[in-house]
Design a protein around this motif. Structure first.
Motif, PDB file in Angstrom:
ATOM      1  N   SER A  54       0.845  -1.198   0.000  1.00 38.64           N
ATOM      2  CA  SER A  54       0.000   0.000   0.000  1.00 38.64           C
ATOM      3  C   SER A  54       0.880   1.247   0.000  1.00 38.64           C
ATOM      4  CB  SER A  54      -0.916   0.031   1.228  1.00 38.64           C
ATOM      5  OG  SER A  54      -0.162   0.272   2.402  1.00 38.64           O
ATOM      6  N   ILE A  55       0.264   2.362  -0.350  1.00 42.52           N
ATOM      7  CA  ILE A  55       0.982   3.634  -0.306  1.00 42.52           C
ATOM      8  C   ILE A  55       1.394   3.946   1.131  1.00 42.52           C
ATOM      9  CG2 ILE A  55       0.789   6.131  -0.655  1.00 42.52           C
ATOM     10  CD1 ILE A  55      -1.056   5.559  -3.028  1.00 42.52           C
ATOM     11  N   SER A  56       0.525   3.651   2.081  1.00 42.15           N
ATOM     12  CA  SER A  56       0.816   3.953   3.490  1.00 42.15           C
ATOM     13  C   SER A  56       2.058   3.222   3.980  1.00 42.15           C
ATOM     14  CB  SER A  56      -0.376   3.589   4.371  1.00 42.15           C
ATOM     15  OG  SER A  56      -1.497   4.358   4.017  1.00 42.15           O
ATOM     16  N   THR A  64       5.318  11.231   3.799  1.00 38.43           N
ATOM     17  CA  THR A  64       3.870  11.180   3.965  1.00 38.43           C
ATOM     18  C   THR A  64       3.207  10.460   2.786  1.00 38.43           C
ATOM     19  OG1 THR A  64       3.462  13.270   2.823  1.00 38.43           O
ATOM     20  CG2 THR A  64       3.861  13.374   5.216  1.00 38.43           C
ATOM     21  N   TYR A  65       1.999  10.000   3.041  1.00 38.44           N
ATOM     22  CA  TYR A  65       1.156   9.380   2.021  1.00 38.44           C
ATOM     23  C   TYR A  65       0.990  10.345   0.844  1.00 38.44           C
ATOM     24  CZ  TYR A  65      -3.173   7.327   0.130  1.00 38.44           C
ATOM     25  OH  TYR A  65      -4.126   6.768  -0.675  1.00 38.44           O
ATOM     26  N   GLU A  66       0.730  11.601   1.164  1.00 45.38           N
ATOM     27  CA  GLU A  66       0.511  12.611   0.117  1.00 45.38           C
ATOM     28  C   GLU A  66       1.751  12.850  -0.734  1.00 45.38           C
ATOM     29  OE1 GLU A  66      -2.197  14.124  -1.119  1.00 45.38           O
ATOM     30  OE2 GLU A  66      -3.302  12.796   0.192  1.00 45.38           O
ATOM     31  N   ALA A  67       2.928  12.751  -0.130  1.00 48.58           N
ATOM     32  CA  ALA A  67       4.161  12.931  -0.905  1.00 48.58           C
ATOM     33  C   ALA A  67       4.237  11.892  -2.017  1.00 48.58           C
ATOM     34  CB  ALA A  67       5.382  12.839   0.005  1.00 48.58           C
ATOM     35  N   ILE A  68       3.924  10.666  -1.692  1.00 48.42           N
ATOM     36  CA  ILE A  68       3.972   9.599  -2.696  1.00 48.42           C
ATOM     37  C   ILE A  68       2.868   9.772  -3.723  1.00 48.42           C
ATOM     38  CG2 ILE A  68       3.700   7.099  -3.045  1.00 48.42           C
ATOM     39  CD1 ILE A  68       5.261   6.777  -0.408  1.00 48.42           C
ATOM     40  N   ARG A  69       1.695  10.191  -3.304  1.00 50.07           N
ATOM     41  CA  ARG A  69       0.592  10.417  -4.251  1.00 50.07           C
ATOM     42  C   ARG A  69       0.948  11.469  -5.293  1.00 50.07           C
ATOM     43  NH1 ARG A  69      -5.394  10.253  -3.404  1.00 50.07           N
ATOM     44  NH2 ARG A  69      -4.860  11.829  -4.881  1.00 50.07           N
ATOM     45  N   GLN A  70       1.827  12.393  -4.954  1.00 48.51           N
ATOM     46  CA  GLN A  70       2.194  13.471  -5.878  1.00 48.51           C
ATOM     47  C   GLN A  70       3.222  13.031  -6.923  1.00 48.51           C
ATOM     48  OE1 GLN A  70       3.324  16.960  -3.663  1.00 48.51           O
ATOM     49  NE2 GLN A  70       1.435  16.926  -2.477  1.00 48.51           N
ATOM     50  N   TRP A  71       3.854  11.893  -6.720  1.00 52.02           N
ATOM     51  CA  TRP A  71       4.852  11.433  -7.682  1.00 52.02           C
ATOM     52  C   TRP A  71       4.192  11.036  -8.996  1.00 52.02           C
ATOM     53  CZ3 TRP A  71       7.642   7.131  -4.404  1.00 52.02           C
ATOM     54  CH2 TRP A  71       8.383   7.719  -3.383  1.00 52.02           C
ATOM     55  N   ASP A  72       4.744  11.515 -10.114  1.00 52.49           N
ATOM     56  CA  ASP A  72       4.391  10.963 -11.425  1.00 52.49           C
ATOM     57  C   ASP A  72       5.239   9.713 -11.637  1.00 52.49           C
ATOM     58  OD1 ASP A  72       2.499  12.921 -12.106  1.00 52.49           O
ATOM     59  OD2 ASP A  72       4.076  14.262 -12.805  1.00 52.49           O
ATOM     60  N   GLU A  73       6.517   9.836 -11.273  1.00 48.77           N
ATOM     61  CA  GLU A  73       7.473   8.735 -11.291  1.00 48.77           C
ATOM     62  C   GLU A  73       8.172   8.726  -9.942  1.00 48.77           C
ATOM     63  OE1 GLU A  73      10.386   9.559 -14.251  1.00 48.77           O
ATOM     64  OE2 GLU A  73       8.980   9.486 -15.897  1.00 48.77           O
TER      65      GLU A  73
END
Length: 58
Positions: free
Chosen positions: A12-14, A23-32
């Protein structure tokens, strides 16, 4: 490695975020997956996931 490969490996992202200390949000912002994070993930997974070799222009 792709973002989806990293997430799938950790489940999971978490869990990925916790392993990287971000943070979870940091990973969500990645395109790559950023290059330095790829090396960090490669080390954490003991080579199960490999960082892409970037071709450097001279």
């Amino acid at each position: 490695m792709t973002k989806s490969q990293a997430i799938q490996h950790f489940g999971s992202i978490s869990v990925l975020a916790k392993a990287l200390g971000v943070t979870y949000e940091a990973i969500r912002q990645w395109d790559e997956v950023p290059e330095l994070r790829q090396y960090q993930i490669e080390r954490i997974t003991r080579g199960a996931l490999k960082a892409k070799q970037q071709s450097g222009a001279a």
